[in-house]
Design an enzyme around this catalytic site. Sequence first.
Site, PDB file in Angstrom:
ATOM      1  N   SER A   1       0.825  -1.221   0.000  1.00  0.00           N
ATOM      2  CA  SER A   1       0.000   0.000   0.000  1.00  0.00           C
ATOM      3  C   SER A   1       0.846   1.251   0.000  1.00  0.00           C
ATOM      4  O   SER A   1       0.383   2.321  -0.400  1.00  0.00           O
ATOM      5  CB  SER A   1      -0.863   0.035   1.273  1.00  0.00           C
TER       6      SER A   1
ATOM      7  N   ASN B   1      -3.819   6.043  -2.007  1.00  0.00           N
ATOM      8  CA  ASN B   1      -3.507   6.183  -0.578  1.00  0.00           C
ATOM      9  C   ASN B   1      -2.900   7.545  -0.247  1.00  0.00           C
ATOM     10  O   ASN B   1      -3.019   8.022   0.877  1.00  0.00           O
ATOM     11  CB  ASN B   1      -2.597   5.056  -0.118  1.00  0.00           C
TER      12      ASN B   1
HETATM   13  N1  CAA Z   1     -17.001 -10.727  -2.849  1.00  0.00           N
HETATM   14  C1  CAA Z   1     -18.017 -10.935  -3.660  1.00  0.00           C
HETATM   15  N2  CAA Z   1     -19.123 -10.167  -3.690  1.00  0.00           N
HETATM   16  C2  CAA Z   1     -19.160  -9.123  -2.844  1.00  0.00           C
HETATM   17  C3  CAA Z   1     -18.127  -8.830  -1.949  1.00  0.00           C
HETATM   18  C4  CAA Z   1     -16.996  -9.684  -1.994  1.00  0.00           C
HETATM   19  N3  CAA Z   1     -15.946  -9.486  -1.202  1.00  0.00           N
HETATM   20  N4  CAA Z   1     -18.472  -7.718  -1.244  1.00  0.00           N
HETATM   21  C5  CAA Z   1     -19.674  -7.343  -1.675  1.00  0.00           C
HETATM   22  N5  CAA Z   1     -20.081  -8.180  -2.635  1.00  0.00           N
HETATM   23  C6  CAA Z   1     -21.322  -8.104  -3.391  1.00  0.00           C
HETATM   24  C7  CAA Z   1     -22.497  -8.498  -2.515  1.00  0.00           C
HETATM   25  O1  CAA Z   1     -22.742  -9.862  -2.702  1.00  0.00           O
HETATM   26  C8  CAA Z   1     -23.621  -7.675  -3.079  1.00  0.00           C
HETATM   27  O2  CAA Z   1     -24.092  -8.332  -4.253  1.00  0.00           O
HETATM   28  P1  CAA Z   1     -25.680  -8.205  -4.567  1.00  0.00           P
HETATM   29  O3  CAA Z   1     -25.885  -6.738  -4.899  1.00  0.00           O
HETATM   30  O4  CAA Z   1     -25.868  -9.145  -5.714  1.00  0.00           O
HETATM   31  O5  CAA Z   1     -26.347  -8.622  -3.285  1.00  0.00           O
HETATM   32  C9  CAA Z   1     -22.929  -6.402  -3.548  1.00  0.00           C
HETATM   33  O6  CAA Z   1     -21.564  -6.748  -3.752  1.00  0.00           O
HETATM   34  C10 CAA Z   1     -23.071  -5.340  -2.536  1.00  0.00           C
HETATM   35  O7  CAA Z   1     -22.497  -5.839  -1.368  1.00  0.00           O
HETATM   36  P2  CAA Z   1     -23.025  -5.309   0.041  1.00  0.00           P
HETATM   37  O8  CAA Z   1     -24.512  -5.125  -0.071  1.00  0.00           O
HETATM   38  O9  CAA Z   1     -22.476  -6.179   1.107  1.00  0.00           O
HETATM   39  O10 CAA Z   1     -22.376  -3.905   0.333  1.00  0.00           O
HETATM   40  P3  CAA Z   1     -22.062  -2.733  -0.626  1.00  0.00           P
HETATM   41  O11 CAA Z   1     -23.135  -2.522  -1.606  1.00  0.00           O
HETATM   42  O12 CAA Z   1     -21.715  -1.598   0.249  1.00  0.00           O
HETATM   43  O13 CAA Z   1     -20.767  -3.223  -1.410  1.00  0.00           O
HETATM   44  C11 CAA Z   1     -18.434  -2.881  -1.123  1.00  0.00           C
HETATM   45  C12 CAA Z   1     -19.649  -3.665  -0.649  1.00  0.00           C
HETATM   46  C13 CAA Z   1     -18.207  -3.170  -2.602  1.00  0.00           C
HETATM   47  C14 CAA Z   1     -17.234  -3.348  -0.306  1.00  0.00           C
HETATM   48  C15 CAA Z   1     -18.685  -1.373  -0.923  1.00  0.00           C
HETATM   49  O14 CAA Z   1     -19.109  -1.156   0.433  1.00  0.00           O
HETATM   50  C16 CAA Z   1     -17.455  -0.514  -1.186  1.00  0.00           C
HETATM   51  O15 CAA Z   1     -17.115  -0.280  -2.329  1.00  0.00           O
HETATM   52  N6  CAA Z   1     -16.794  -0.050  -0.089  1.00  0.00           N
HETATM   53  C17 CAA Z   1     -15.590   0.808  -0.224  1.00  0.00           C
HETATM   54  C18 CAA Z   1     -14.385  -0.079  -0.416  1.00  0.00           C
HETATM   55  C19 CAA Z   1     -13.124   0.744  -0.598  1.00  0.00           C
HETATM   56  O16 CAA Z   1     -13.074   1.964  -0.476  1.00  0.00           O
HETATM   57  N7  CAA Z   1     -12.031   0.032  -0.914  1.00  0.00           N
HETATM   58  C20 CAA Z   1     -10.684   0.643  -1.028  1.00  0.00           C
HETATM   59  C21 CAA Z   1     -10.001   0.585   0.329  1.00  0.00           C
HETATM   60  S1  CAA Z   1      -8.405   1.298   0.293  1.00  0.00           S
HETATM   61  C22 CAA Z   1      -7.451   0.058  -0.385  1.00  0.00           C
HETATM   62  O17 CAA Z   1      -7.913  -1.001  -0.665  1.00  0.00           O
HETATM   63  C23 CAA Z   1      -5.997   0.390  -0.639  1.00  0.00           C
HETATM   64  C24 CAA Z   1      -5.045   0.127   0.491  1.00  0.00           C
HETATM   65  O18 CAA Z   1      -3.865  -0.009   0.212  1.00  0.00           O
HETATM   66  C25 CAA Z   1      -5.503   0.109   1.874  1.00  0.00           C
HETATM   67  P1  NAD Z   2      -3.552  -9.393   6.206  1.00  0.00           P
HETATM   68  O1  NAD Z   2      -3.035  -9.192   7.583  1.00  0.00           O
HETATM   69  O2  NAD Z   2      -4.998  -9.649   5.984  1.00  0.00           O
HETATM   70  O3  NAD Z   2      -2.770 -10.591   5.488  1.00  0.00           O
HETATM   71  C1  NAD Z   2      -1.376 -10.673   5.518  1.00  0.00           C
HETATM   72  C2  NAD Z   2      -1.051 -12.144   5.386  1.00  0.00           C
HETATM   73  O4  NAD Z   2       0.344 -12.293   5.185  1.00  0.00           O
HETATM   74  C3  NAD Z   2      -1.398 -12.944   6.657  1.00  0.00           C
HETATM   75  O5  NAD Z   2      -2.332 -13.960   6.335  1.00  0.00           O
HETATM   76  C4  NAD Z   2      -0.056 -13.534   7.082  1.00  0.00           C
HETATM   77  O6  NAD Z   2      -0.144 -14.857   7.589  1.00  0.00           O
HETATM   78  C5  NAD Z   2       0.693 -13.530   5.756  1.00  0.00           C
HETATM   79  N1  NAD Z   2       2.145 -13.614   5.918  1.00  0.00           N
HETATM   80  C6  NAD Z   2       2.923 -12.876   6.730  1.00  0.00           C
HETATM   81  N2  NAD Z   2       4.208 -13.264   6.599  1.00  0.00           N
HETATM   82  C7  NAD Z   2       4.227 -14.242   5.652  1.00  0.00           C
HETATM   83  C8  NAD Z   2       5.236 -15.052   5.076  1.00  0.00           C
HETATM   84  N3  NAD Z   2       6.512 -14.908   5.446  1.00  0.00           N
HETATM   85  N4  NAD Z   2       4.898 -15.961   4.149  1.00  0.00           N
HETATM   86  C9  NAD Z   2       3.608 -16.110   3.771  1.00  0.00           C
HETATM   87  N5  NAD Z   2       2.588 -15.392   4.294  1.00  0.00           N
HETATM   88  C10 NAD Z   2       2.909 -14.470   5.224  1.00  0.00           C
HETATM   89  O7  NAD Z   2      -3.083  -8.116   5.384  1.00  0.00           O
HETATM   90  P2  NAD Z   2      -3.708  -7.523   4.023  1.00  0.00           P
HETATM   91  O8  NAD Z   2      -4.731  -6.503   4.385  1.00  0.00           O
HETATM   92  O9  NAD Z   2      -4.064  -8.648   3.121  1.00  0.00           O
HETATM   93  O10 NAD Z   2      -2.438  -6.736   3.439  1.00  0.00           O
HETATM   94  C11 NAD Z   2      -1.438  -7.441   2.747  1.00  0.00           C
HETATM   95  C12 NAD Z   2      -0.693  -6.456   1.875  1.00  0.00           C
HETATM   96  O11 NAD Z   2      -1.620  -5.828   0.963  1.00  0.00           O
HETATM   97  C13 NAD Z   2      -0.041  -5.319   2.647  1.00  0.00           C
HETATM   98  O12 NAD Z   2       1.148  -4.957   1.999  1.00  0.00           O
HETATM   99  C14 NAD Z   2      -1.086  -4.204   2.538  1.00  0.00           C
HETATM  100  O13 NAD Z   2      -0.522  -2.912   2.671  1.00  0.00           O
HETATM  101  C15 NAD Z   2      -1.590  -4.411   1.136  1.00  0.00           C
HETATM  102  N6  NAD Z   2      -2.936  -3.878   0.857  1.00  0.00           N
HETATM  103  C16 NAD Z   2      -3.907  -3.957   1.826  1.00  0.00           C
HETATM  104  C17 NAD Z   2      -5.190  -3.463   1.524  1.00  0.00           C
HETATM  105  C18 NAD Z   2      -6.315  -3.536   2.546  1.00  0.00           C
HETATM  106  O14 NAD Z   2      -7.344  -2.846   2.356  1.00  0.00           O
HETATM  107  N7  NAD Z   2      -6.179  -4.322   3.612  1.00  0.00           N
HETATM  108  C19 NAD Z   2      -5.457  -2.927   0.258  1.00  0.00           C
HETATM  109  C20 NAD Z   2      -4.428  -2.890  -0.689  1.00  0.00           C
HETATM  110  C21 NAD Z   2      -3.156  -3.361  -0.380  1.00  0.00           C
END
Ligand code: CAA
Ligand code: NAD
Length: 298
Positions: free
Chosen positions: A123, A194
Amino acid sequence: MEIKKVGVLGCGLMGSGIAQVAATGGFDVTVLEQEQKFLDKGFAGIEKSLSRLVERGPAKGGLTAEQKTEAQSRLKGTTNMQDLADCDIVVEAIIENVDLKRKIYGELGGIVKKDAIFATNTSSISVTELMTATKRPERFIGLHFFNPVPMMKLVEVVKTIATAGDVYDTAVEFGKKLGKVPVRTSDKTGFIVNRLLVPYLLDAIRAYEEGVGSMTDIDEAMKLGCGYPMGPFTLLDFVGLDTTYYITEVMYDEFKERRFASPPLLKRLVLAGWFGRKSGKGFYDYADPNKPVPGTFV
Ligand code: CAA
Ligand code: NAD
């Protein structure tokens, strides 16, 4: 180069999703985890997600029951790194920790065939810093997927100063075969999403701590006022407070700006092991997953 066999490191929130979309995309997938119990948990998540997509049906972008069965037949889990030896690409999605990521790349380099591509789903960590842990810098790239992987269309493709042109092209094509829209970005901490999202999420915590509103009102306000599918506290618990905290550490170290610094409350929750949905409790308590109860922290 043609990609047939995909390796995925980590079967957590992201690794399981990446493995799932690669299998539904027609690739043979081997997922490596450190222990069988993490594979079991990740594969249970894949089963649940695929079932939801079958319920949704192909007409609405879901799957048929046959496609679910076929995808699962292409998915294999292992705790033995040797099983990744003949992969054409390895997508790494282990914990957001630079030392652990560098360590696994060091181990992998001597096992996986020389022309395989290494792609990190980090990330925030510099892809260049991870690349230097391998002897294949020109075959190293960032492929940053979004959570939940089966639902989010974006993949950020991070080309470093060393990534070869044909590797970049192969990675973009691979992202498309997984049903994603590739967006190109440079190796700047946080890439595009991010860089913008993390300060917003951290500011939500600061606003709550300063009494601007309750967590539920802030969540509701951003959903109703901006059309966001999840409010910031729901999203923080969804992403994982541990992962979010690790991201803030990396981003603050890079930019030294307050907006990337973890608010004390986030750090306290992580220290307490309250990681959000994944641990049953974070900003909300998920004892009843369908009825999250907000905590009282200020
Ligand atoms: N797998 C399969 N289907 C899924 C699912 C999954 N994981 N999650 C939701 N669905 C499906 C549900 O089955 C549902 O289908 P139907 O309409 O046919 O019933 C539909 O998607 C809607 O699901 P929900 O009703 O549970 O909820 P929702 O409408 O709010 O959708 C969501 C769920 C897609 C997760 C939505 O809430 C969303 O887009 N949330 C924001 C997610 C976001 O911002 N992600 C980025 C995070 S940051 C990141 O990832 C980067 C990082 O490095 C941290
Ligand atoms: P998580 O904690 O759900 O999963 C991490 C996994 O890595 C765990 O199951 C752990 O057992 C495994 N692991 C750790 N050390 C390991 C090793 N040596 N060999 C094999 N497996 C090992 O974390 P996550 O949310 O899936 O995040 C994983 C990566 O993806 C991170 O770099 C995170 O920044 C990135 N990411 C996360 C998100 C999010 O929304 N969570 C979105 C995009 C990217």
